[in-house]
Scaffold this motif. Structure first.
Motif, PDB file in Angstrom:
ATOM      1  N   HIS A 239       0.769  -1.428   0.158  1.00  0.00           N
ATOM      2  CA  HIS A 239      -0.211   0.133  -0.028  1.00  0.00           C
ATOM      3  C   HIS A 239       0.826   1.423  -0.086  1.00  0.00           C
ATOM      4  CE1 HIS A 239      -4.007  -1.753   0.303  1.00  0.00           C
ATOM      5  NE2 HIS A 239      -3.483  -2.681   0.808  1.00  0.00           N
ATOM      6  N   PHE A 240       2.038   1.073   0.733  1.00  0.00           N
ATOM      7  CA  PHE A 240       2.822   2.317   0.634  1.00  0.00           C
ATOM      8  C   PHE A 240       3.647   2.579  -0.863  1.00  0.00           C
ATOM      9  CE2 PHE A 240       4.030   3.213   5.371  1.00  0.00           C
ATOM     10  CZ  PHE A 240       2.939   2.912   6.020  1.00  0.00           C
ATOM     11  N   ALA A 241       3.939   1.362  -1.496  1.00  0.00           N
ATOM     12  CA  ALA A 241       4.439   1.464  -2.579  1.00  0.00           C
ATOM     13  C   ALA A 241       3.179   2.229  -3.637  1.00  0.00           C
ATOM     14  CB  ALA A 241       5.049   0.127  -2.993  1.00  0.00           C
ATOM     15  N   ALA A 242       2.002   1.467  -3.732  1.00  0.00           N
ATOM     16  CA  ALA A 242       0.942   1.858  -4.592  1.00  0.00           C
ATOM     17  C   ALA A 242       0.445   3.431  -4.185  1.00  0.00           C
ATOM     18  CB  ALA A 242      -0.303   1.240  -4.289  1.00  0.00           C
ATOM     19  N   PHE A 243       0.851   3.932  -3.124  1.00  0.00           N
ATOM     20  CA  PHE A 243       0.454   5.343  -2.701  1.00  0.00           C
ATOM     21  C   PHE A 243       1.548   6.217  -3.159  1.00  0.00           C
ATOM     22  CE2 PHE A 243       1.278   8.573   0.905  1.00  0.00           C
ATOM     23  CZ  PHE A 243      -0.004   9.423   0.436  1.00  0.00           C
ATOM     24  N   GLU A 244       2.795   5.729  -3.104  1.00  0.00           N
ATOM     25  CA  GLU A 244       3.940   6.497  -3.830  1.00  0.00           C
ATOM     26  C   GLU A 244       3.670   6.602  -5.246  1.00  0.00           C
ATOM     27  OE1 GLU A 244       7.970   4.955  -3.060  1.00  0.00           O
ATOM     28  OE2 GLU A 244       8.394   5.747  -4.837  1.00  0.00           O
ATOM     29  N   TYR A 245       3.371   5.559  -5.781  1.00  0.00           N
ATOM     30  CA  TYR A 245       2.837   5.804  -7.412  1.00  0.00           C
ATOM     31  C   TYR A 245       1.729   6.835  -7.616  1.00  0.00           C
ATOM     32  CZ  TYR A 245       0.633   4.305 -11.591  1.00  0.00           C
ATOM     33  OH  TYR A 245      -0.142   4.518 -12.762  1.00  0.00           O
ATOM     34  N   LEU A 246       0.793   6.333  -6.971  1.00  0.00           N
ATOM     35  CA  LEU A 246      -0.465   7.351  -7.264  1.00  0.00           C
ATOM     36  C   LEU A 246       0.038   9.080  -7.101  1.00  0.00           C
ATOM     37  CD1 LEU A 246      -3.145   5.180  -5.831  1.00  0.00           C
ATOM     38  CD2 LEU A 246      -2.861   5.691  -8.032  1.00  0.00           C
ATOM     39  N   VAL A 247       0.711   8.958  -5.925  1.00  0.00           N
ATOM     40  CA  VAL A 247       1.079  10.575  -5.630  1.00  0.00           C
ATOM     41  C   VAL A 247       2.063  11.131  -6.543  1.00  0.00           C
ATOM     42  CG1 VAL A 247       2.183  12.119  -3.896  1.00  0.00           C
ATOM     43  CG2 VAL A 247       0.678  10.509  -3.057  1.00  0.00           C
ATOM     44  N   LYS A 248       2.937  10.371  -6.859  1.00  0.00           N
ATOM     45  CA  LYS A 248       4.252  10.893  -7.784  1.00  0.00           C
ATOM     46  C   LYS A 248       3.547  11.025  -9.189  1.00  0.00           C
ATOM     47  CE  LYS A 248       8.760   9.141  -6.567  1.00  0.00           C
ATOM     48  NZ  LYS A 248       9.439   7.769  -6.294  1.00  0.00           N
TER      49      LYS A 248
ATOM     50  N   ALA B  69       0.426  12.099  -9.792  1.00  0.00           N
ATOM     51  CA  ALA B  69      -0.770  12.790  -9.668  1.00  0.00           C
ATOM     52  C   ALA B  69      -1.907  12.094 -10.397  1.00  0.00           C
ATOM     53  CB  ALA B  69      -0.441  14.001 -10.766  1.00  0.00           C
ATOM     54  N   GLN B  70      -1.938  10.628  -9.661  1.00  0.00           N
ATOM     55  CA  GLN B  70      -3.351  10.141 -10.350  1.00  0.00           C
ATOM     56  C   GLN B  70      -3.925   9.610  -8.998  1.00  0.00           C
ATOM     57  OE1 GLN B  70      -2.684   7.343 -13.841  1.00  0.00           O
ATOM     58  NE2 GLN B  70      -0.650   7.242 -13.013  1.00  0.00           N
ATOM     59  N   LEU B  71      -3.784  10.000  -7.792  1.00  0.00           N
ATOM     60  CA  LEU B  71      -4.417   9.714  -6.662  1.00  0.00           C
ATOM     61  C   LEU B  71      -5.771  10.201  -6.724  1.00  0.00           C
ATOM     62  CD1 LEU B  71      -4.298   8.532  -3.743  1.00  0.00           C
ATOM     63  CD2 LEU B  71      -3.890  10.728  -2.856  1.00  0.00           C
ATOM     64  N   PRO B  72      -6.781   9.483  -6.687  1.00  0.00           N
ATOM     65  CA  PRO B  72      -8.248  10.005  -7.008  1.00  0.00           C
ATOM     66  C   PRO B  72      -9.204  10.391  -5.927  1.00  0.00           C
ATOM     67  CG  PRO B  72      -8.147   7.380  -7.112  1.00  0.00           C
ATOM     68  CD  PRO B  72      -6.707   8.021  -6.741  1.00  0.00           C
ATOM     69  N   CYS B  73      -8.444  10.158  -4.650  1.00  0.00           N
ATOM     70  CA  CYS B  73      -9.494  10.436  -3.539  1.00  0.00           C
ATOM     71  C   CYS B  73      -8.626  10.715  -2.456  1.00  0.00           C
ATOM     72  CB  CYS B  73     -10.340   9.353  -3.232  1.00  0.00           C
ATOM     73  SG  CYS B  73      -9.416   7.751  -2.944  1.00  0.00           S
ATOM     74  N   ASN B  74      -8.984  11.080  -1.358  1.00  0.00           N
ATOM     75  CA  ASN B  74      -8.369  11.358   0.036  1.00  0.00           C
ATOM     76  C   ASN B  74      -7.713   9.899   0.719  1.00  0.00           C
ATOM     77  OD1 ASN B  74      -9.075  13.965  -0.285  1.00  0.00           O
ATOM     78  ND2 ASN B  74     -11.193  13.171   0.468  1.00  0.00           N
ATOM     79  N   VAL B  75      -6.636   9.824   1.254  1.00  0.00           N
ATOM     80  CA  VAL B  75      -6.329   8.727   1.525  1.00  0.00           C
ATOM     81  C   VAL B  75      -5.961   8.882   3.385  1.00  0.00           C
ATOM     82  CG1 VAL B  75      -4.539   6.768   1.742  1.00  0.00           C
ATOM     83  CG2 VAL B  75      -5.164   8.046  -0.490  1.00  0.00           C
ATOM     84  N   LYS B  76      -5.996   7.976   4.119  1.00  0.00           N
ATOM     85  CA  LYS B  76      -5.471   8.044   5.402  1.00  0.00           C
ATOM     86  C   LYS B  76      -4.860   6.503   5.804  1.00  0.00           C
ATOM     87  CE  LYS B  76      -9.217  10.848   7.326  1.00  0.00           C
ATOM     88  NZ  LYS B  76     -10.448  11.171   8.197  1.00  0.00           N
TER      89      LYS B  76
END
Ligand code: BES
Ligand code: MN
Ligand code: MN
Length: 456
Positions: A127-136, A138-145
């Protein structure tokens, strides 16, 4: 997301090195001696969250081990996904059975070998890797906690209170978890059920000291013999648990639901072979997947007393003890089960010994429906990366906090696990295939995308 595979390819080694750093911290939650390691692991996780794009990350104290919290808000009007994982691990004994030391991760035959490689450091880190990818990208489609805890393997005793005190902070639309397994490397599945748990320790006391087994044997009750008889009587010859009231609230599945379950691919011969057993064994009238998925159990986890060092010592022991776990299914309440067990066990105690039942920990089971947006979003994500529609499966394992999320925060969880049965979690030589690790990283971003699109 056409750059997803390239991201994984280009960052493979670095992501593994990062995971290995976390694995090297021996964060065994059940042992007082590892208290500092819990803080070290928590601090390490906080740093990684910030590095990967969280706007805020903190280590929060609880009555027990700390929780790591992190968040990235892109737009308050969009949905919020709360990623849950645990950084604590199970003890590693017996050490001599490990081919490589448990906290020195090693790759052999395409698998990471170490305690926590799968459960849950490896799965959590996807999940950390997937989050890094989405942020890097600019494809993160929602808020994440993120909420990464350190008490899962001891039943999350401080987490109920922690959640009550942090309702606002933890508010989310869905809990996303990778801490379960799938049917096989080519048989994706989504866990739709977890069992609850009631864990007790029982103590049987006989004479006030260990006695000479020749001088007293035959005239004074042997607590170990008595304990074994008592335990033996807890199940009948049909594999049913004899504790009065034990089955009262057990959910009864319809013929249709059981037929649906029977569609999951399951190779009993391979299962027996992998475990080196001649026959499977359990409650009469149920299949293996039903016995672990929809039926409750009672198992002795450990039993001790008397002389266990090498060599013989003729002794009639003064005490006998056992740890007993009962896995529970939907509608069974763990407190109620602990009570009926206690009542039953005391009732069957013969007058020539003293019997005591001590409660260790408990938790409730969980079921998730398949007709929800989150299930469909997860299903579609697996279908994209595995080329097959995943099958819903009820697992025999427990993650007590999942029912707390529902009870206290009113949030349902989606259990997107990528572990395999052969990963030997909780055992020596725990491992996690690299393929599963990278497939997980590839699948998770699709969940986010599908979820936000389907929720509109
Ligand atoms: N991740 C497991 C649970 C699990 C594993 C569920 C595989 C489904 C498939 C979790 O870390 C675990 O081991 N839970 C404990 C809970 C207990 C200590 C309260 C368990 O099930 O024994
Ligand atoms: Mn786990
Ligand atoms: Mn575990």
């Amino acid at each position: 997301m056409n750059d997803l595979k390239a991201f994984i390819q280009d960052n493979k080694d670095r992501l593994l090195q990062e995971l290995f750093e976390l694995i090297r911290i021996p964060s065994i939650s059940s042992k007082e001696a590892h208290k500092d390691d819990m803080y070290e692991a928590a601090a390490w996780i906080k740093t990684r969250l910030l590095e990967k794009g969280a706007e805020k990350a903190e280590v929060l104290d609880t009555d027990g081990h700390p929780v790591v919290y992190g968040e990235k808000t892109i737009d308050p009007s969009l949905p919020t996904v709360l990623v849950y994982g645990h950084y604590d691990v199970q003890p590693v004994e017996p050490l001599n059975l490990w081919k490589s030391p448990p906290f020195e991760p090693e790759i052999r035959d395409g698998k990471i070998y170490a305690r926590g490689a799968d459960d849950d450091k490896g799965q959590m880190y996807m999940h950390f890797a997937a989050f890094e990818y989405l942020v890097k990208t600019a494809q993160l489609p929602c808020n994440v906690k993120f909420m990464i805890e350190g008490e899962e393997e001891i039943g999350s005793p401080s987490l109920g209170k922690f959640m009550e005190q942090n309702r606002e902070k933890l508010a989310a639309d869905v809990i996303l978890v990778s801490d379960t397994s799938m049917l096989g490397p080519d048989d994706p599945s989504i866990t739709t059920g977890l069992r609850g748990l009631s864990y007790v320790e029982v103590h049987v006391t006989g004479p006030n000291r260990d006695l000479h087994s020749g001088l007293f044997g035959g005239a004074v009750a042997n607590p170990i013999n008595v304990l074994c008889q008592m335990i033996g009587s807890l199940t009948d010859d049909k594999g049913r648990i004899t504790v009065e009231g034990f089955y009262d609230d057990v959910e009864v599945l319809s013929k249709e639901e059981r037929a649906e379950m029977a569609r999951a691919p399951f190779d009993e011969e391979a299962y027996k072979k992998a475990l080196d057993i001649a026959e499977v064994h359990g409650e009469a009238g149920y299949s293996t997947l039903e016995r672990t998925g929809i039926r409750p159990t009672l198992d002795v986890n450990g039993i001790w007393g008397g002389h266990t060092d090498p060599g013989a010592k003729t002794v009639l022991p003064s005490e006998a003890h056992a740890k007993i776990s009962m896995r529970l299914v939907p509608h069974q309440d763990s407190n109620k089960i602990t009570e009926v067990f206690k009542k039953h066990f005391l009732a069957i105690a013969p007058p020539y010994v003293k019997v005591d039942v001590e409660f260790l920990h408990g938790g409730e089971g969980y079921v998730s429906p398949t007709n929800t947006v989150e299930y469909q979003a997860a299903s579609k994500a697996y279908e994209i990366t595995f080329g097959k529609k995943p099958i819903p499966v009820r697992s025999g394992g427990s993650i007590p906090i999942i029912s707390l999320f529902e009870k206290i925060l009113g949030i349902k969880a989606i259990l997107m696990g990528f572990g395999l049965e052969s990963d030997a979690i909780h055992s020596p030589n725990e491992n996690y295939p690299l393929v599963q690790f990278f497939k997980g990283i590839e699948t998770i971003p699709h969940f986010y995308k599908n979820y936000v699109e389907m929720k509109k």
